[in-house]
Design a protein around this motif. Structure first.
Motif, short mmCIF file in Angstrom:
data_model
loop_
_atom_site.label_atom_id
_atom_site.label_comp_id
_atom_site.label_asym_id
_atom_site.label_seq_id
_atom_site.Cartn_x
_atom_site.Cartn_y
_atom_site.Cartn_z
N VAL A 91 35.29 34.82 44.12
CA VAL A 91 35.69 33.48 44.54
C VAL A 91 34.58 32.80 45.34
O VAL A 91 34.18 31.67 45.06
N LEU A 92 34.05 33.53 46.33
CA LEU A 92 33.00 32.95 47.17
C LEU A 92 31.75 32.66 46.33
O LEU A 92 31.09 31.63 46.52
N GLY A 93 31.44 33.56 45.39
CA GLY A 93 30.27 33.36 44.54
C GLY A 93 30.41 32.08 43.71
O GLY A 93 29.46 31.31 43.57
N LEU A 94 31.61 31.85 43.20
CA LEU A 94 31.85 30.64 42.41
C LEU A 94 31.67 29.40 43.28
O LEU A 94 31.03 28.43 42.88
N GLY A 124 39.23 44.41 46.74
CA GLY A 124 39.22 43.37 47.77
C GLY A 124 37.85 42.72 47.85
O GLY A 124 37.73 41.49 47.86
N GLY A 125 36.82 43.55 47.90
CA GLY A 125 35.46 43.02 47.99
C GLY A 125 35.11 42.18 46.78
O GLY A 125 34.51 41.11 46.89
N PHE A 126 35.53 42.65 45.61
CA PHE A 126 35.17 41.92 44.40
C PHE A 126 35.91 40.59 44.29
O PHE A 126 35.32 39.58 43.89
N ALA A 171 26.97 34.53 42.53
CA ALA A 171 26.58 33.11 42.46
C ALA A 171 25.48 32.90 41.43
O ALA A 171 25.48 31.92 40.69
N GLU A 172 24.55 33.85 41.38
CA GLU A 172 23.47 33.76 40.39
C GLU A 172 24.03 33.84 38.97
O GLU A 172 23.58 33.15 38.06
N VAL A 173 24.99 34.73 38.80
CA VAL A 173 25.61 34.88 37.48
C VAL A 173 26.33 33.60 37.07
O VAL A 173 26.18 33.10 35.95
N TYR A 174 27.11 33.06 38.01
CA TYR A 174 27.82 31.81 37.70
C TYR A 174 26.83 30.69 37.40
O TYR A 174 27.08 29.82 36.58
N ARG A 175 25.71 30.70 38.12
CA ARG A 175 24.72 29.65 37.91
C ARG A 175 24.24 29.66 36.44
O ARG A 175 24.14 28.62 35.80
N ALA A 176 23.99 30.87 35.94
CA ALA A 176 23.57 30.97 34.54
C ALA A 176 24.65 30.39 33.63
O ALA A 176 24.36 29.68 32.67
N GLY A 177 25.91 30.68 33.96
CA GLY A 177 27.01 30.14 33.16
C GLY A 177 27.06 28.62 33.22
O GLY A 177 27.23 27.95 32.21
N PRO A 197 31.40 39.51 31.59
CA PRO A 197 30.82 40.85 31.52
C PRO A 197 29.75 41.09 32.59
O PRO A 197 29.70 42.17 33.18
N ALA A 198 28.94 40.07 32.86
CA ALA A 198 27.91 40.23 33.89
C ALA A 198 28.54 40.38 35.27
O ALA A 198 28.08 41.17 36.10
N LEU A 199 29.63 39.65 35.52
CA LEU A 199 30.34 39.82 36.79
C LEU A 199 30.91 41.23 36.89
O LEU A 199 30.88 41.87 37.94
N GLY A 200 31.43 41.69 35.76
CA GLY A 200 32.02 43.02 35.71
C GLY A 200 31.01 44.10 36.08
O GLY A 200 31.35 45.09 36.73
N ASN A 201 29.76 43.88 35.70
CA ASN A 201 28.73 44.85 36.08
C ASN A 201 28.62 44.95 37.59
O ASN A 201 28.39 46.03 38.13
N TYR A 202 28.77 43.80 38.27
CA TYR A 202 28.70 43.85 39.73
C TYR A 202 29.93 44.52 40.31
O TYR A 202 29.86 45.16 41.36
#
Ligand code: ATP
Ligand code: MG
Lengths: 219, 258
Positions: free
Chosen positions: A35-38, A28-30, A104-110, A147-152
């Motif tokens: 979604v919110l991070g994106l 649930g949290g992820f 959000a930081e991860v998506y920013r890199a993307g 993969p980076a999101l998966g780490n979180y």
């Protein structure tokens, strides 16, 4: 003090049951964080300065304070201002919002990795901003960062014991309750540790496979 | 005849650098114009301003007699153009880039059908049907289901041309579309552009270093130098009897190099 396998087998079902709560909170949290991070990353990439600044301040604030404090804030302050939600919803909300700022930081890199020429091609074909994001930019920006999101996802999973502070009975909390009743902590806590290990390894593997599948699709 | 594109004292700056200096340029409907000139003279900037990829710092560009940067308000005065207005102007223009800029996650067919579906609102069937026709026209009927990474540079650039045409522009902009290509595939791309020029009613504006192609393709060649048109005229005038000293220098250098 010996390690008793019989006792371990006895507590295993109880803890396995509680692991469902852990998994529910994690997924649930992820989902919320992803979604919110994106959304945060996209808002911050827009040219409209007030939104960009507001989002940046929000992300910085969330990242600079401990999750525990955010969790308490939601759990104790929300009811104070008349918003009453179940503990579980509160836990998912805290985990989700907290980790959305890292996502959000991860998506920013993307997003930064999508060449400028892609935006320009989209403009020259007259796509709306919305279509440019959903059809052109995000399909290129997101798969490489899965993969980076998966780490979180895995980090968040390992942080779920924090939920015992708002009396959610997840794995760790169940183990401590059992321990308090029987004065034996070794076996229940060992079970919790092993389950965490198993879940983490499986999700790490799953995330890698999913990432490879996403990026491998268009050659 | 009324020009379809009209640059009226257009100025473009990047910081202290004035890239276009009160440029005047008229292009008639259906006219094929080549832009040549040394590196940094502002050739690409002309196309990027038309495509609204850059903001204009001074002057006005008219497309089809409508100012691009301003629109009439209900009160009759001119106000800054909003996004909806810009999109309408932009719909008349297609652009092909030096590095193709195809969408890597879509097939050739997808690249050509996506914008017609999303932007023009065509049905999926109609858009893919037309996309397939266009890909056939550029000689890629057998590659419609290939992803860009599976195509050669020349093939990718032909997909990019088909993708622009799918939006039915009146004006096509080409920015050094063969510069990133291996010599042996330049011909196939120029061939497509040549057939477009003869078979369709398109206004074409092309930045190129292919002097030989510019000669046979263009109605007019503009020689750019320092953000201005130093000399312009029919290809034979510019290429065979340049009057401007800079044009002479440039042509000597270019023709010597090839
Ligand atoms: N985004 C930018 N920021 C700063 N300067 C820029 C930018 N884009 C272009 N310039 C500068 O503007 C000038 C004109 O650029 P332009 O791309 O129009 O030249 P060009 O005639 O197309 O040259 P070339 O033949 O090398 O492609 C160059 O000096 C370039 O360095
Ligand atoms: Mg250029």
């Amino acid at each position: 003090m010996t390690f008793e396998w019989d006792y371990l087998m006895e507590v295993l079902p109880l803890i396995a049951q509680a692991s469902l709560v852990t998994i529910e909170a994690t997924l649930g949290g992820f989902a919320l964080a992803a979604v919110l991070g994106l959304l945060l990353a996209v808002l911050r990439s827009l040219r409209f300065a007030p939104v960009r600044v507001a989002v940046s301040v929000f992300i910085e604030a969330v990242r600079s304070t401990p999750l525990l404090i955010q969790l308490f804030a939601l759990y104790y302050i929300l009811p104070g201002i008349g918003i009453i939600i179940p503990a579980m919803a509160c836990g998912i909300l805290a985990l989700g919002v907290h980790y959305s700022c890292y996502c959000a930081e991860v998506y920013r890199a993307g997003l930064d990795n999508v060449p400028r020429g892609q935006w320009e091609a989209a403009t020259s074909l007259n796509f709306t901003t919305y279509d440019t994001f959903t059809r052109i930019v995000l399909p290129q920006a997101v798969p490489p960062v899965v993969p980076a999101l998966g780490n979180y996802l895995i980090t968040m999973f390992k942080e779920t014991p924090i939920l015992l502070t708002i009396s959610i009975i997840e794995m760790m909390s169940r183990a401590l309750i059992i321990g308090k009743d029987t004065f034996r902590y070794t076996e229940p806590v060992t079970v919790v540790g092993v389950l965490f290990l198993l879940f983490s390894l499986t999700s790490a593997w799953g995330v890698r496979r999913f990432g490879a599948w996403l990026t491998g699709r268009w050659g | 005849m009324e020009p379809i594109i009209k640059f009226d004292k257009v100025t473009k700056r990047y910081g202290d650098l004035t890239v276009l200096d009160r440029l005047d340029l008229d292009v008639a409907p259906n006219e094929k114009v080549s832009i040549i000139g040394p590196s940094g003279s502002g050739k690409t900037t002309v196309l990027r301003l038309l495509m609204t990829l850059e903001k204009i710092d001074g002057g006005v560009i008219h497309v089809d007699n409508e100012p691009m940067t301003h629109m009439p308000s209900p009160g009759g005065t001119l106000v800054a153009a909003n996004e909806a207005y810009l999109r309408r102007v932009r719909g008349k223009i297609g652009m092909v880039f030096q590095h193709f800029n195809l969408f890597p996650h879509m097939t050739a067919l997808g690249n050509c059908a996506e914008a017609p579906i999303r932007v023009l609102g065509l049905s999926k069937d109609e858009a893919t049907g037309r996309a397939a026709e266009l890909l056939e026209m550029v000689g890629l009927a057998d590659k419609i289901n290939h992803y860009p990474s599976q195509l050669s540079g020349g093939q990718q650039q032909r997909v990019a041309i088909a993708r622009s045409l799918a939006m039915r522009p009146k004006i096509m902009l080409f920015d050094e579309v063969t510069s990133a290509l291996d010599p042996e595939v330049i011909g196939e791309v120029l061939e497509v552009i040549r057939s477009l020029a003869t078979e369709h009613n398109l206004t074409m504006l092309m930045v190129t270093h292919q002097i030989g192609f510019a000669r046979e393709f263009s109605d007019r060649i503009c020689f750019f130098s320092d953000g201005r048109i130093a000399e312009q005229g029919a290809p034979c005038e510019i290429l065979d009897n340049p009057r401007n000293e800079r044009t002479q220098q440039f042509l000597r250098a270019v023709l010597h190099a090839t």
